[in-house]
Motif scaffolding. Structure first.
Motif, mmCIF file in Angstrom:
data_model
loop_
_atom_site.group_PDB
_atom_site.id
_atom_site.type_symbol
_atom_site.label_atom_id
_atom_site.label_comp_id
_atom_site.label_asym_id
_atom_site.label_seq_id
_atom_site.Cartn_x
_atom_site.Cartn_y
_atom_site.Cartn_z
ATOM 1 N N PHE A 88 0.816 -1.206 0.000
ATOM 2 C CA PHE A 88 0.000 0.000 0.000
ATOM 3 C C PHE A 88 0.856 1.265 0.000
ATOM 4 O O PHE A 88 0.510 2.267 -0.631
ATOM 5 C CB PHE A 88 -0.956 -0.010 1.189
ATOM 6 C CG PHE A 88 -1.979 -1.112 1.136
ATOM 7 C CD1 PHE A 88 -2.671 -1.390 -0.027
ATOM 8 C CD2 PHE A 88 -2.240 -1.890 2.254
ATOM 9 C CE1 PHE A 88 -3.619 -2.410 -0.092
ATOM 10 C CE2 PHE A 88 -3.184 -2.912 2.211
ATOM 11 C CZ PHE A 88 -3.879 -3.167 1.037
ATOM 12 N N ASP A 89 1.998 1.233 0.698
ATOM 13 C CA ASP A 89 2.897 2.390 0.700
ATOM 14 C C ASP A 89 3.520 2.608 -0.673
ATOM 15 O O ASP A 89 3.562 3.733 -1.178
ATOM 16 C CB ASP A 89 3.999 2.198 1.745
ATOM 17 C CG ASP A 89 3.521 2.387 3.173
ATOM 18 O OD1 ASP A 89 2.473 3.034 3.365
ATOM 19 O OD2 ASP A 89 4.184 1.883 4.096
ATOM 20 N N LEU A 90 4.036 1.538 -1.262
ATOM 21 C CA LEU A 90 4.650 1.665 -2.587
ATOM 22 C C LEU A 90 3.638 2.156 -3.612
ATOM 23 O O LEU A 90 3.954 2.991 -4.469
ATOM 24 C CB LEU A 90 5.232 0.325 -3.029
ATOM 25 C CG LEU A 90 6.509 -0.142 -2.325
ATOM 26 C CD1 LEU A 90 6.812 -1.598 -2.681
ATOM 27 C CD2 LEU A 90 7.698 0.746 -2.697
ATOM 28 N N LYS A 91 2.423 1.654 -3.523
ATOM 29 C CA LYS A 91 1.396 2.070 -4.484
ATOM 30 C C LYS A 91 1.014 3.523 -4.288
ATOM 31 O O LYS A 91 0.921 4.283 -5.264
ATOM 32 C CB LYS A 91 0.167 1.163 -4.349
ATOM 33 C CG LYS A 91 -0.912 1.484 -5.379
ATOM 34 C CD LYS A 91 -2.037 0.470 -5.352
ATOM 35 C CE LYS A 91 -3.057 0.791 -6.437
ATOM 36 N NZ LYS A 91 -4.146 -0.210 -6.494
ATOM 37 N N ARG A 92 0.809 3.928 -3.046
ATOM 38 C CA ARG A 92 0.421 5.316 -2.783
ATOM 39 C C ARG A 92 1.497 6.295 -3.234
ATOM 40 O O ARG A 92 1.207 7.372 -3.751
ATOM 41 C CB ARG A 92 0.144 5.499 -1.286
ATOM 42 C CG ARG A 92 -0.424 6.878 -0.937
ATOM 43 C CD ARG A 92 -0.614 7.074 0.554
ATOM 44 N NE ARG A 92 0.649 7.108 1.280
ATOM 45 C CZ ARG A 92 1.123 6.098 1.981
ATOM 46 N NH1 ARG A 92 0.466 4.964 2.053
ATOM 47 N NH2 ARG A 92 2.281 6.205 2.613
ATOM 48 N N MET A 93 2.756 5.917 -3.053
ATOM 49 C CA MET A 93 3.862 6.796 -3.424
ATOM 50 C C MET A 93 4.306 6.617 -4.876
ATOM 51 O O MET A 93 5.298 7.214 -5.297
ATOM 52 C CB MET A 93 5.047 6.547 -2.489
ATOM 53 C CG MET A 93 4.790 6.932 -1.051
ATOM 54 S SD MET A 93 6.299 6.764 -0.039
ATOM 55 C CE MET A 93 5.726 7.383 1.540
ATOM 56 N N ASP A 94 3.561 5.786 -5.630
ATOM 57 C CA ASP A 94 3.855 5.546 -7.045
ATOM 58 C C ASP A 94 5.271 5.001 -7.228
ATOM 59 O O ASP A 94 6.004 5.425 -8.119
ATOM 60 C CB ASP A 94 3.663 6.830 -7.860
ATOM 61 C CG ASP A 94 3.533 6.553 -9.356
ATOM 62 O OD1 ASP A 94 3.131 5.431 -9.725
ATOM 63 O OD2 ASP A 94 3.853 7.454 -10.153
ATOM 64 N N LYS A 95 5.649 4.033 -6.384
ATOM 65 C CA LYS A 95 6.997 3.470 -6.430
ATOM 66 C C LYS A 95 6.980 1.941 -6.565
ATOM 67 O O LYS A 95 7.955 1.265 -6.243
ATOM 68 C CB LYS A 95 7.783 3.870 -5.178
ATOM 69 C CG LYS A 95 8.091 5.365 -5.099
ATOM 70 C CD LYS A 95 8.898 5.701 -3.855
ATOM 71 C CE LYS A 95 9.186 7.199 -3.752
ATOM 72 N NZ LYS A 95 10.105 7.646 -4.799
ATOM 73 N N LEU A 96 5.891 1.389 -7.082
ATOM 74 C CA LEU A 96 5.815 -0.061 -7.214
ATOM 75 C C LEU A 96 6.866 -0.611 -8.172
ATOM 76 O O LEU A 96 7.290 -1.765 -8.035
ATOM 77 C CB LEU A 96 4.417 -0.479 -7.677
ATOM 78 C CG LEU A 96 3.339 -0.536 -6.586
ATOM 79 C CD1 LEU A 96 1.955 -0.676 -7.199
ATOM 80 C CD2 LEU A 96 3.600 -1.683 -5.611
ATOM 81 N N ASP A 97 7.306 0.197 -9.117
ATOM 82 C CA ASP A 97 8.322 -0.287 -10.059
ATOM 83 C C ASP A 97 9.667 -0.527 -9.380
ATOM 84 O O ASP A 97 10.568 -1.124 -9.991
ATOM 85 C CB ASP A 97 8.485 0.691 -11.224
ATOM 86 C CG ASP A 97 7.328 0.588 -12.216
ATOM 87 O OD1 ASP A 97 6.545 -0.381 -12.112
ATOM 88 O OD2 ASP A 97 7.189 1.472 -13.086
#
Length: 459
Positions: free
Chosen positions: A414-423
Motif C-alpha cells: 500500500f505504501d509503494l502504491k500510494r507513493m507511485d513506487k511499485l516499479d
C-alpha cells in the motif's frame, strides 16, 4: 446462542454465514427455529452478540487475519518482504508470490468472497439497528460506529487491491445481484463520509482493557490514512495528531515489548480463538531445524537492516539447516501456551508515520523528522540526517516503514502504491508488470455478474 442466516448475497456472490457443514445454498423459507432480524436487534445483548460474531469473522477469515488467508502474508510475498516456499507448483499463494496471479486464482477469490461476506454482515447490523428503538441510543451508536469502521476498512483495502469495485450499503438481493463497479474516487468519498460518522459515534474509551474492539481513535487513524491516499495532507496531519497526541496511548520505548498484548501503544488487537493459542502470525511463520515450508523473510529485506538495528535482532530469527540459513518473521514468538501476545491490528507507530508523511508533503521536513526519529531511535539507529529534501525524506520514511511494519497488513504494497513506487520491485521481482498494481476481478464473480466487466487490464 446460534444464528442461522441461510442466504447471503454480496456483489453477485452467494455467501454462507454461520451454518457449519452446509454444502450448498438454496432459497427456502426461514426455519421455525431461526431468530429473526428484529429479534437479533431487540436488545443490547443480542445486538452485541451479532457484533461479536462479526469480530470473530474478522479475526478468523478476513483480510486482516494474520493467518495464511490474510493480506499480511499475501502482500508481503507479492512485494519484497517474504519469499514463498510452497511445494506445489499450482499453489495459489505461490502464484501471488511470483506475481502470476490470474482471474481464477483461488486465494484472490477468497479475499474477495470473504470481504463481501463481511460487508453483508456489517450492512445487516447497520440496517437492523436503524429501527431498533428498544436499544439505548449510546449502544446503537457504538455498535453502528464499529460496523461502519469495519466496512470502511474492508472497502478501503478492496479499492486499493482491485481498483474500481462494487460498493453497496444494503442487504437487498435485488440490488446486490447486479451491481456495477464504482470508480475509486467515488468509493473514497463514501469512505470519508462513513469514517466521519464512525468517529462521531464511537467513544475514546475501550469496551475492555485488552482493546479487543476498536474505538474512536482507530476510526480516526483509518480516516487519516484515507486522507493520505487522497493527498489531503493537512487533513491527514490533523487527524493523525488526534491519535498520536491522545493521552490514551504511550509510545513503547522497548523494541522487545512492541508485540506484547499489554502495550499502551496498541490501538486494536485480536485475541486468538482459544485460550493460550499462539497468534495466527506465530503459527504461520514457524519453522525450526528444517527448510521453510511456507514463508521466510526475503534476503532483500534482511539486507535493508543495519547490523545495529534492534528490530533485526529481536523481530527476525535465523534458522539454519543443511548449511543454509533463512530468517523467520519473529515479531510474535509465543506458541502454545501463549500468555503474552495477541494479533495487533493497529499500533501507535502507524500514526507517527502518517503524521510524518503528511507534514513532509507540506514541506515541514524538520517537524516530520521528529516522528520518524522516534521510531528509528527505539531501534537503536541515529536520527535521519538534517537538511534532507522532501523526496529524500519520503524515501527514508518509505524504507523505515518497510523495516518497521514488515509482514503487517500488506503495509509495504500500500505504501509503494500510494507513493507511485511499485516499479522499485522490478529488480527483485522478475515477473513484475505495471498492471500488477491491481489484482484481477475473480473470474467466478464476472460469470455470476457480467456487470462487473470489464476485467482489469492485463488479466
Amino acid at each position: 446462542m446460534k444464528y442461522n442466516i441461510v442466504k447471503i448475497i454480496g456483489a453477485g456472490m452467494l455467501f454462507l454465514i454461520l451454518i457449519p457443514g452446509c454444502e450448498k445454498m438454496v432459497e427456502i423459507d426461514p426455519p421455525t427455529d431461526q431468530i429473526s432480524t428484529a429479534a437479533v436487534f431487540e436488545d443490547t445483548h443480542t445486538a452485541d452478540a451479532a457484533l461479536a460474531n462479526l469480530m470473530a469473522e474478522v479475526r478468523d477469515n478476513s483480510m486482516f487475519s494474520g493467518g495464511s488467508n490474510g493480506l499480511s502474508a499475501f502482500l508481503s510475498s507479492y512485494t519484497d518482504e517474504l519469499d514463498a516456499y510452497f511445494v506445489s507448483t499450482t499453489n495459489a499463494a505461490q502464484d501471488i508470490y511470483h506475481n502470476q496471479q490470474l482471474a481464477g486464482n483461488v486465494s484472490v477469490e477468497l479475499i474477495w468472497r470473504n470481504a463481501y461476506k463481511e460487508i453483508y454482515m456489517t450492512n445487516s447490523i447497520i440496517e437492523g439497528l436503524e429501527g431498533a428503538s428498544a436499544i439505548p441510543l449510546k449502544d446503537r451508536q457504538r455498535i453502528t460506529g464499529t460496523a461502519l469502521l469495519i466496512r470502511s476498512m474492508i472497502y478501503f483495502n478492496l479499492q486499493r487491491l482491485f481498483g474500481d469495485i462494487p460498493y453497496t450499503e444494503t442487504t437487498d438481493f435485488k440490488i446486490n445481484k447486479s451491481l456495477q463497479r464504482m470508480a475509486e474516487n467515488e468509493v473514497l468519498n463514501h469512505l470519508e463520509n462513513d469514517l466521519q460518522k464512525s468517529v462521531e459515534m464511537l467513544a475514546d474509551e475501550y469496551q475492555n482493557a485488552e482493546r479487543l474492539y476498536p474505538n474512536r481513535k482507530v476510526a480516526q487513524l483509518v480516516l487519516a490514512e484515507v486522507y493520505l491516499s487522497r493527498k489531503k495532507w493537512i487533513e491527514a496531519e490533523q487527524m493523525g495528531k488526534e491519535v498520536v497526541n491522545s493521552p490514551i496511548y504511550i509510545f513503547e520505548e522497548d523494541v522487545e515489548k512492541v508485540f506484547f498484548k499489554t502495550g499502551k501503544h496498541i490501538l486494536w488487537q485480536m485475541k486468538p480463538q482459544n485460550e493460550n493459542d499462539g497468534t495466527a502470525e506465530a503459527l504461520l511463520y514457524y519453522f525450526t531445524n528444517a527448510a521453510p515450508f511456507s514463508y521466510a523473510l526475503s534476503a532483500d529485506l534482511m539486507t535493508s537492516f543495519s547490523d545495529t538495528d534492534l528490530r533485526k535482532q529481536y523481530w527476525t530469527l535465523p534458522v539454519s539447516f543443511n548449511g543454509q540459513t533463512w530468517y523467520r518473521p519473529y515479531k510474535y514468538k509465543s506458541l502454545d501456551p501463549n500468555t503474552t501476545e495477541y494479533s495487533i491490528v493497529f499500533r501507535l507507530e502507524e500514526g507517527y508515520c502518517i503524521v510524518a508523511e503528511a507534514m513532509a508533503r507540506q514541506g515541514k521536513i524538520a517537524a516530520a523528522a521528529v516522528y520518524l526519529n522516534h521510531i528509528r531511535q527505539r531501534a537503536g539507529l541515529a536520527a535521519v540526517a538534517t537538511g534532507l529534501t522532501q523526496d529524500m525524506f519520503l524515501n527514508e520514511l518509505l524504507e523505515e516503514k518497510r523495516r518497521e511494519f514488515f509482514t503487517e497488513k500488506g503495509q509495504r504494497f500500500f505504501d509503494l502504491k500510494r507513493m507511485d513506487k511499485l516499479d522499485q520491485l522490478i529488480p527483485v521481482k522478475p515477473n513484475w508488470k505495471s498492471y500488477h498494481r491491481v489484482w484481477p476481478i475473480p473470474l467466478n464473480e464476472l460469470l455470476l455478474n457480467p456487470n462487473l466487466n470489464p476485467q482489469n487490464e492485463g488479466y
